[in-house]
Write a protein that holds these residues in place. Structure first.
Motif, mmCIF file in Angstrom:
data_model
loop_
_atom_site.group_PDB
_atom_site.id
_atom_site.type_symbol
_atom_site.label_atom_id
_atom_site.label_comp_id
_atom_site.label_asym_id
_atom_site.label_seq_id
_atom_site.Cartn_x
_atom_site.Cartn_y
_atom_site.Cartn_z
ATOM 1 N N GLY A 1 0.786 -1.220 0.000
ATOM 2 C CA GLY A 1 0.000 0.000 0.000
ATOM 3 C C GLY A 1 0.820 1.273 0.000
ATOM 4 N N GLN A 2 2.116 1.177 -0.326
ATOM 5 C CA GLN A 2 2.961 2.374 -0.308
ATOM 6 C C GLN A 2 2.423 3.460 -1.237
ATOM 7 O OE1 GLN A 2 6.629 -0.338 -0.831
ATOM 8 N NE2 GLN A 2 7.533 1.566 -0.082
ATOM 9 N N ALA A 3 2.101 3.073 -2.459
ATOM 10 C CA ALA A 3 1.611 4.061 -3.420
ATOM 11 C C ALA A 3 0.217 4.551 -3.046
ATOM 12 C CB ALA A 3 1.615 3.471 -4.826
ATOM 13 N N MET A 4 -0.626 3.667 -2.513
ATOM 14 C CA MET A 4 -1.961 4.094 -2.096
ATOM 15 C C MET A 4 -1.886 5.120 -0.972
ATOM 16 S SD MET A 4 -4.274 2.847 -4.031
ATOM 17 C CE MET A 4 -5.633 3.444 -3.044
ATOM 18 N N ARG A 5 -0.920 4.963 -0.084
ATOM 19 C CA ARG A 5 -0.771 5.956 0.996
ATOM 20 C C ARG A 5 -0.317 7.297 0.423
ATOM 21 N NH1 ARG A 5 0.880 1.251 3.530
ATOM 22 N NH2 ARG A 5 3.109 1.596 3.235
ATOM 23 N N SER A 6 0.471 7.259 -0.655
ATOM 24 C CA SER A 6 0.847 8.521 -1.293
ATOM 25 C C SER A 6 -0.382 9.172 -1.928
ATOM 26 C CB SER A 6 1.948 8.289 -2.340
ATOM 27 O OG SER A 6 1.445 7.623 -3.490
ATOM 28 N N HIS A 7 -1.310 8.350 -2.429
ATOM 29 C CA HIS A 7 -2.572 8.894 -2.935
ATOM 30 C C HIS A 7 -3.332 9.612 -1.825
ATOM 31 C CE1 HIS A 7 -3.108 5.928 -6.585
ATOM 32 N NE2 HIS A 7 -1.921 6.522 -6.567
ATOM 33 N N MET A 8 -3.368 9.003 -0.653
ATOM 34 C CA MET A 8 -4.103 9.609 0.461
ATOM 35 C C MET A 8 -3.460 10.934 0.887
ATOM 36 S SD MET A 8 -6.635 7.632 0.767
ATOM 37 C CE MET A 8 -6.476 7.207 -0.983
ATOM 38 N N LEU A 9 -2.142 10.980 0.877
ATOM 39 C CA LEU A 9 -1.461 12.247 1.182
ATOM 40 C C LEU A 9 -1.795 13.286 0.110
ATOM 41 C CD1 LEU A 9 0.574 14.032 2.678
ATOM 42 C CD2 LEU A 9 2.402 12.931 1.341
ATOM 43 N N MET A 10 -1.751 12.885 -1.152
ATOM 44 C CA MET A 10 -2.074 13.796 -2.243
ATOM 45 C C MET A 10 -3.491 14.338 -2.084
ATOM 46 S SD MET A 10 -2.224 12.835 -6.321
ATOM 47 C CE MET A 10 -3.632 11.731 -6.065
ATOM 48 N N LEU A 11 -4.421 13.471 -1.774
ATOM 49 C CA LEU A 11 -5.813 13.896 -1.615
ATOM 50 C C LEU A 11 -5.993 14.784 -0.388
ATOM 51 C CD1 LEU A 11 -7.549 10.525 -2.573
ATOM 52 C CD2 LEU A 11 -7.616 12.660 -3.881
ATOM 53 N N ALA A 12 -5.262 14.481 0.684
ATOM 54 C CA ALA A 12 -5.357 15.306 1.891
ATOM 55 C C ALA A 12 -4.885 16.730 1.615
ATOM 56 C CB ALA A 12 -4.540 14.679 3.020
ATOM 57 N N VAL A 13 -3.764 16.856 0.907
ATOM 58 C CA VAL A 13 -3.271 18.188 0.553
ATOM 59 C C VAL A 13 -4.249 18.868 -0.398
ATOM 60 C CG1 VAL A 13 -1.396 19.480 -0.541
ATOM 61 C CG2 VAL A 13 -0.868 17.527 0.929
ATOM 62 N N ALA A 14 -4.796 18.087 -1.343
ATOM 63 C CA ALA A 14 -5.698 18.660 -2.341
ATOM 64 C C ALA A 14 -6.972 19.214 -1.696
ATOM 65 C CB ALA A 14 -6.053 17.611 -3.393
ATOM 66 N N VAL A 15 -7.617 18.448 -0.811
ATOM 67 C CA VAL A 15 -8.858 18.950 -0.205
ATOM 68 C C VAL A 15 -8.584 20.165 0.670
ATOM 69 C CG1 VAL A 15 -10.076 16.741 -0.292
ATOM 70 C CG2 VAL A 15 -8.740 17.321 1.738
ATOM 71 N N THR A 16 -7.403 20.200 1.280
ATOM 72 C CA THR A 16 -7.030 21.353 2.105
ATOM 73 C C THR A 16 -6.913 22.616 1.262
ATOM 74 O OG1 THR A 16 -5.834 19.889 3.627
ATOM 75 C CG2 THR A 16 -5.293 22.233 3.720
ATOM 76 N N LEU A 17 -6.440 22.460 0.042
ATOM 77 C CA LEU A 17 -6.311 23.597 -0.873
ATOM 78 C C LEU A 17 -7.614 23.897 -1.611
ATOM 79 C CD1 LEU A 17 -2.833 22.671 -2.389
ATOM 80 C CD2 LEU A 17 -3.291 24.451 -0.707
ATOM 81 N N PHE A 18 -8.337 22.847 -1.983
ATOM 82 C CA PHE A 18 -9.575 23.026 -2.739
ATOM 83 C C PHE A 18 -10.667 23.696 -1.914
ATOM 84 C CE2 PHE A 18 -9.900 20.340 -6.799
ATOM 85 C CZ PHE A 18 -8.544 20.449 -7.075
ATOM 86 N N ALA A 19 -10.754 23.351 -0.638
ATOM 87 C CA ALA A 19 -11.868 23.837 0.187
ATOM 88 C C ALA A 19 -11.993 25.363 0.162
ATOM 89 C CB ALA A 19 -11.731 23.314 1.616
#
Length: 422
Positions: A91-109
């Protein structure tokens, strides 16, 4: 330049084969002529955009170049991430997806809440309907990306890196997207569907509440991948040839977490620039439809090209912001591969050719039905707080599971739990 004396298995550019065995993780010398060619191509396109289009198109070209450079540098994959977690539990790459999405929602909101681009235009996230079209399309895309050897973003950056078979995937991706546009009214108007659902605006949570819920979900998914990885004793991801120190910025591999943050930042900048998140496959539909129109097909009568979409058929492709982003990604990945001395055309076999034809058609068709691909629906949808983005991810994962049994039929590898790396 770093070298290792031991034999090391590294991630391949062509996943039709098992990881390439090399005696070193050192990079080749930069391919200076190719770098110069990529830079010149980018500058010529920039000059054309400055002369003929709104300034935002020039900015989007720059964003596309950075997206391509980042995707290639980190080998940041969606197809391989889904395959690793489903096949061996890595799940290494999937966890990078979760980090990417976490940063994205923080910026998108705050951007979505404010609702205005840097040029004064309106802002809207990708929030799509929930129905049979989404379920079928995302599942088909999940199968297709595993056969085609890459997702939408992966197809573009692999072309930039010279992976020959991906040109086949690319051509049939466009064909599939065009056929999907022709069939779309059936799937959206005659099949059951519910209205779009936003965690922010459909729930009363607002963007702050939706942001907190999203972060909790991403944390939960990351935690689950750790549990699965430990339980299945998953092999680690293979290393990628790289430089060290400051040179690593320009040559070699970036850590996945660094690429995840950069991709989220660039997606937010895309939203601020054009009023929509990063997307890819709508341009494929446009290109295919223009070609079909040139061959005498009455594309303008299709339901897909009615209303707001109609103007794009008559305009220059360089007026289409997604087209500009896509071209930028290819050029950026090309420059990145040449900087690492890695650009080369790869072998095409009957097996990976057939898989690319089928996979490309499935991805193109599936992306149209599902209102986007791994970028527009999964990344952009979830970042926009749309429920359809989560559903897309689940169904694409299911499609990936089926494709694990189909890939060997075409001579494509599947990670195994006893592999030293995956």
């Amino acid at each position: 330049m770093n070298t290792l004396n031991t034999t090391t298995r590294v991630q391949p550019l062509n996943d039709a084969k098992d990881p390439i065995v090399r005696g070193t993780l050192a990079l080749n010398a930069p391919q200076k002529v190719l770098i110069a060619g990529g830079v010149i191509a980018g500058l010529l396109l920039l000059i054309h955009l400055l002369d003929t289009q709104h300034i935002s198109q020039s900015l989007l070209l720059g964003i596309g170049l950075l997206l391509g450079y980042t995707l290639f540098h980190a080998r940041f994959g969606f197809t391989s991430a889904f395959r690793r977690i489903m096949a061996v539990g890595n799940g290494q790459a999937m966890r990078s997806h979760m980090l990417m999405l976490a940063v994205a929602v923080t910026l998108f909101a705050p951007i979505l809440a404010y609702g205005t681009t840097i040029f004064g235009g309106p802002v809207a996230g990708y929030v799509a309907p929930l129905g049979v079209s989404l379920l079928v399309g995302s599942f088909i895309f999940g199968v297709g990306m595993q056969l085609g050897g890459g997702c939408a973003s992966g197809t573009l950056y692999a072309i930039g890196g010279g992976r020959s078979v991906m040109f086949i995937t690319f051509i049939f991706f466009i064909i599939g997207a065009t056929i999907g546009a022709y069939h779309l009214p059936f799937w959206t108007e005659e099949m059951p569907a519910y209205a779009p659902y936003s965690l922010a605006t459909s729930t009363g949570l607002g963007y702050t509440g939706a942001w907190l819920v999203s972060l909790a979900l991403f944390g939960l998914i990351a935690w689950v991948t750790l549990i699965v990885e430990k339980k299945r004793a998953a092999p680690k991801m293979a290393p990628v040839p790289s430089e060290s120190g400051w040179k690593r910025i320009f040559r070699g591999s970036w850590p996945l977490f660094a690429a995840a943050i950069v991709l989220a930042l660039l997606n937010a900048l895309t939203l601020l620039t054009r009023g929509q998140p990063w997307g890819i496959t709508s341009a494929f539909t446009l290109w295919g439809s223009k070609i079909a129109s040139g061959l005498g097909v009455d594309v303008a009568s299709w339901g897909y090209w009615q209303g707001a979409n109609a103007a794009a058929l008559d305009a220059s492709i360089f007026a289409d912001s997604t087209t500009v982003l896509n071209i930028g990604i290819i050029i950026g990945a090309f420059i990145a591969s040449a900087a690492g001395g890695l650009f080369r055309f790869t072998q095409i076999t009957m097996g990976n050719f057939a898989a690319s034809v089928i996979g490309g058609l499935m991805m193109g068709y599936g992306a149209r039905l599902a209102f986007g691909c791994n970028i527009g629906a999964y990344f952009g949808g979830i970042a926009s707080f749309s429920l359809h983005g989560y559903i897309w991810g689940i169904l694409a994962m299911a499609g990936t599971f089926l494709a694990l049994y189909l890939r060997p039929l075409f001579g494509l590898s599947v990670p195994k739990s006893n592999d030293s790396v995956c």
